[in-house]
Design an enzyme around this catalytic site. Structure first.
Site, PDB file in Angstrom:
ATOM      1  N   ASP A 118       0.876  -1.169   0.000  1.00  0.00           N
ATOM      2  CA  ASP A 118       0.000   0.000   0.000  1.00  0.00           C
ATOM      3  C   ASP A 118       0.910   1.214   0.000  1.00  0.00           C
ATOM      4  OD1 ASP A 118      -2.421  -1.401   0.071  1.00  0.00           O
ATOM      5  OD2 ASP A 118      -2.411  -1.512   2.249  1.00  0.00           O
ATOM      6  N   ASP A 132      -6.633  -1.423  -5.136  1.00  0.00           N
ATOM      7  CA  ASP A 132      -7.797  -1.116  -4.308  1.00  0.00           C
ATOM      8  C   ASP A 132      -8.686  -0.079  -4.989  1.00  0.00           C
ATOM      9  OD1 ASP A 132      -6.639  -2.832  -2.406  1.00  0.00           O
ATOM     10  OD2 ASP A 132      -5.676  -1.163  -1.360  1.00  0.00           O
TER      11      ASP A 132
END
Length: 155
Positions: A118, A132
Site C-alpha cells: 500500500d 484497491d
C-alpha cells in the site's frame, strides 16, 4: 469494442498500473515518504498481510486462496456479460484483485504469504494502492449499472 475485449483491457490496465506503481513505491518509498497537497496526501510504503482495512491480518494464505477463487469466478462469469459498463466494472475488479494477489504470491516472505504494498495514505483512511482503487471504481460501476437497470424495469 466488444464487452469481452473491454473486460480484458480493463483487467490488464488495472493489473499493469497496480504492478508498476507498487514496483515504484517499493523502490522509492521504503525509507522515505512524500507529502503532497499540504501534507493531506502522503505517499509512503506499507505492507498489508490482511484484506481490506487490514481485516484478517495473519490469514494471508486464506486471503490468497480467496483471491484466486474470486478472479477465476469473475473470468468465468464475464463470458455472459453483454453490457460494456458491466464488462469494464468486472475487468477493474478482476484486475485489482489480480494485482493484490500478485503481491501475495510473489512478495516476501513466501508464496501466498506476501504482504500487499500500500502506498497512498490520506491520514484519515486506511492506506491503499491502485488495485484497491480499481476494485472500488469497478464496484461503483457495477452498482450504478444495477441501480439504473432496476429503475428502468420499475417504470
Amino acid at each position: 469494442m466488444t464487452p469481452r475485449r473491454l473486460f480484458a483491457v480493463a483487467l490488464v490496465v488495472a493489473w499493469a498500473l497496480d504492478v508498476a506503481t507498487k514496483v515504484w513505491a517499493a523502490a522509492s518509498l521504503t525509507e522515505r515518504s512524500v507529502a503532497l497537497l499540504g501534507g493531506r496526501l502522503l505517499l509512503r510504503e506499507s505492507r498489508n498481510t490482511g484484506a481490506a482495512f487490514s481485516i484478517g491480518t495473519g490469514q494471508t494464505v486464506f486471503i490468497s486462496l480467496v483471491g484466486v477463487v474470486v478472479v477465476t469466478a469473475i473470468v468465468l462469469h464475464v463470458r455472459n456479460v453483454s453490457s460494456p459498463v458491466a464488462a469494464a466494472g468486472w475487468g477493474l475488479v478482476a484486475g485489482g484483485a489480480l494485482g493484490n494477489l500478485t503481491d501475495r504470491l510473489l512478495r516476501d516472505p513466501a508464496p501466498l504469504r506476501g504482504g500487499v504494498v500500500d502506498w497512498i495514505d490520506l491520514g484519515w483512511f486506511p492506506s491503499f494502492n491502485a488495485a484497491d482503487s480499481a476494485i472500488t471504481v469497478g464496484v461503483i460501476l457495477l452498482l450504478a449499472m444495477t441501480f439504473r437497470e432496476e429503475r428502468a424495469s420499475a417504470t
